[in-house]
Design a protein around this motif. Structure first.
Motif, PDB file in Angstrom:
ATOM      1  N   ASP A  12      -8.003   1.985   6.592  1.00 34.20           N
ATOM      2  CA  ASP A  12      -7.947   2.910   5.492  1.00 34.20           C
ATOM      3  C   ASP A  12      -7.691   4.290   5.784  1.00 34.20           C
ATOM      4  OD1 ASP A  12      -8.824   0.634   3.644  1.00 34.20           O
ATOM      5  OD2 ASP A  12     -10.917   1.017   4.444  1.00 34.20           O
ATOM      6  N   ALA A  13      -7.158   4.615   6.675  1.00 33.63           N
ATOM      7  CA  ALA A  13      -6.666   5.832   6.899  1.00 33.63           C
ATOM      8  C   ALA A  13      -5.491   6.343   6.178  1.00 33.63           C
ATOM      9  CB  ALA A  13      -6.448   6.039   8.393  1.00 33.63           C
ATOM     10  N   THR A  14      -5.053   7.529   6.201  1.00 34.80           N
ATOM     11  CA  THR A  14      -3.797   8.153   5.629  1.00 34.80           C
ATOM     12  C   THR A  14      -2.834   8.466   6.907  1.00 34.80           C
ATOM     13  OG1 THR A  14      -4.601  10.434   5.797  1.00 34.80           O
ATOM     14  CG2 THR A  14      -5.306   9.486   4.176  1.00 34.80           C
ATOM     15  N   LEU A  15      -1.611   8.920   6.264  1.00 32.48           N
ATOM     16  CA  LEU A  15      -0.572   9.178   7.252  1.00 32.48           C
ATOM     17  C   LEU A  15      -0.578  10.559   7.799  1.00 32.48           C
ATOM     18  CD1 LEU A  15       2.504   7.470   5.355  1.00 32.48           C
ATOM     19  CD2 LEU A  15       0.810   6.455   6.883  1.00 32.48           C
ATOM     20  N   ALA A  16      -1.488  11.339   7.330  1.00 29.87           N
ATOM     21  CA  ALA A  16      -1.833  12.791   7.624  1.00 29.87           C
ATOM     22  C   ALA A  16      -1.835  12.470   9.172  1.00 29.87           C
ATOM     23  CB  ALA A  16      -3.290  13.419   7.063  1.00 29.87           C
ATOM     24  N   GLN A  30       0.709  -1.259   0.113  1.00 27.99           N
ATOM     25  CA  GLN A  30       0.077  -0.031  -0.016  1.00 27.99           C
ATOM     26  C   GLN A  30       0.739   1.377  -0.002  1.00 27.99           C
ATOM     27  OE1 GLN A  30      -3.632  -0.183   2.796  1.00 27.99           O
ATOM     28  NE2 GLN A  30      -2.742  -2.154   3.267  1.00 27.99           N
ATOM     29  N   LEU A  31       1.713   1.166   0.662  1.00 24.57           N
ATOM     30  CA  LEU A  31       3.015   2.548   0.719  1.00 24.57           C
ATOM     31  C   LEU A  31       3.618   2.807  -0.570  1.00 24.57           C
ATOM     32  CD1 LEU A  31       4.578   1.900   4.147  1.00 24.57           C
ATOM     33  CD2 LEU A  31       3.094   3.564   3.820  1.00 24.57           C
ATOM     34  N   ALA A  58      -2.407   2.765  10.498  1.00 20.35           N
ATOM     35  CA  ALA A  58      -3.435   3.619   9.705  1.00 20.35           C
ATOM     36  C   ALA A  58      -3.917   2.995   8.408  1.00 20.35           C
ATOM     37  CB  ALA A  58      -2.401   4.975   9.233  1.00 20.35           C
ATOM     38  N   HIS A  59      -2.935   1.881   8.088  1.00 22.98           N
ATOM     39  CA  HIS A  59      -3.462   0.910   7.091  1.00 22.98           C
ATOM     40  C   HIS A  59      -4.335  -0.156   7.418  1.00 22.98           C
ATOM     41  CE1 HIS A  59      -0.088   3.451   5.314  1.00 22.98           C
ATOM     42  NE2 HIS A  59      -0.624   3.304   3.999  1.00 22.98           N
TER      43      HIS A  59
END
Length: 253
Positions: free
Chosen positions: A173-177, A58-59, A169-170
């Motif tokens: 389904d979140a972001t790295l923000a 995903q990254l 976060a993954h």
């Protein structure tokens, strides 16, 4: 070089031609059949890596991951018949893979995911009952020489990056923000019944648990650990069934 050695070498190296001596039962061109077989083998190994390292995928995206994994497959053939063993040194490959340098935390995320695979396949062990552990720990005089046995699935990772937050976060389904990617974290990985769990813990707690894994008595394990909440750490280990034995004065529980 024997036919077997030539076959193995050509299987993972697309630059090598079809080994001599191969034939096809139905009269098809051996080189064409071998090319199909080689592609299937490499694709299967790449798929196995993707299954073991889903957050890494995903990254960097599927295309980048598969290109990187293909180079890994070609340079690091399987050494075990167990497919879940494959890719155990993938993080070290990522460290040396220059195109991945723009994602400096990628190798440590891979290390965390490898620990999760190892935890899932680790041996079973019966945890001690919570009441039994609490009864022993409630006696301060017995703690100095008390040694804790920990579940075989338990492992630790110290990273200069926020690997637990990135991994978590993954899962949602979140972001790295909002994540300080350069804030180092210590990860605790263990299997609780059938569920592999990941926790971010203090550096002192990580040192303490590592000392316990090395067989140090409780009091000695505390000596080299920086300040941390001992009660909270023990409660985490107990509540997630990580303690399997207690040893004191040659007596085991």
């Amino acid at each position: 070089m024997s036919i077997q050695a030539a076959f193995t070498a050509a299987l993972l190296d697309p630059q090598r031609s079809c080994p001599e001596g191969l034939c096809s039962a139905n009269g098809a061109d051996p080189a064409s059949r071998f090319a199909v077989y080689r592609n299937n083998v490499q694709s299967s190994l790449i798929d196995a890596l993707a299954d073991s390292y889903p957050v890494v995928v995903q990254l960097v995206g599927d295309e980048f991951f598969r290109a990187m994994a293909r180079l890994y497959v070609q340079s690091c053939p399987p050494q075990s018949p167990l497919l879940n063993d494959y890719g155990k040194d993938f993080a070290e490959f990522i460290d040396s893979f220059e195109p991945a340098a723009s994602v400096p935390y990628l190798a440590d995320v891979a290390r965390l995911e490898r620990l999760r695979v190892q935890a899932y396949h680790a041996a079973d062990a019966q945890p001690l009952g919570h009441e039994q552990i609490a009864a022993v720990l409630s006696n301060p005089q017995a703690l100095s020489e008390l040694t804790l046995g920990l579940h075989p699935s338990l492992n630790l990772l110290t990273s200069a990056f926020a690997v637990v937050s990135i991994w978590a976060a993954h899962q949602q389904d979140a972001t790295l923000a909002g994540i300080d990617l350069g804030h180092g974290q210590n990860a605790l990985v263990l299997r609780n019944e059938l569920e592999v769990e990941v926790f971010a813990i203090d550096h002192g707690a990580s040192t303490f648990i590592q000392n316990l894994r090395l067989g140090q008595p409780l009091s000695q394990a505390l000596e080299s650990a920086s300040a941390f909440d001992l009660s909270q750490t023990l409660a985490l280990l107990i509540s997630h069934n990580a303690i399997t034995h207690l040893h004191h004065n040659q007596v085991s529980l």
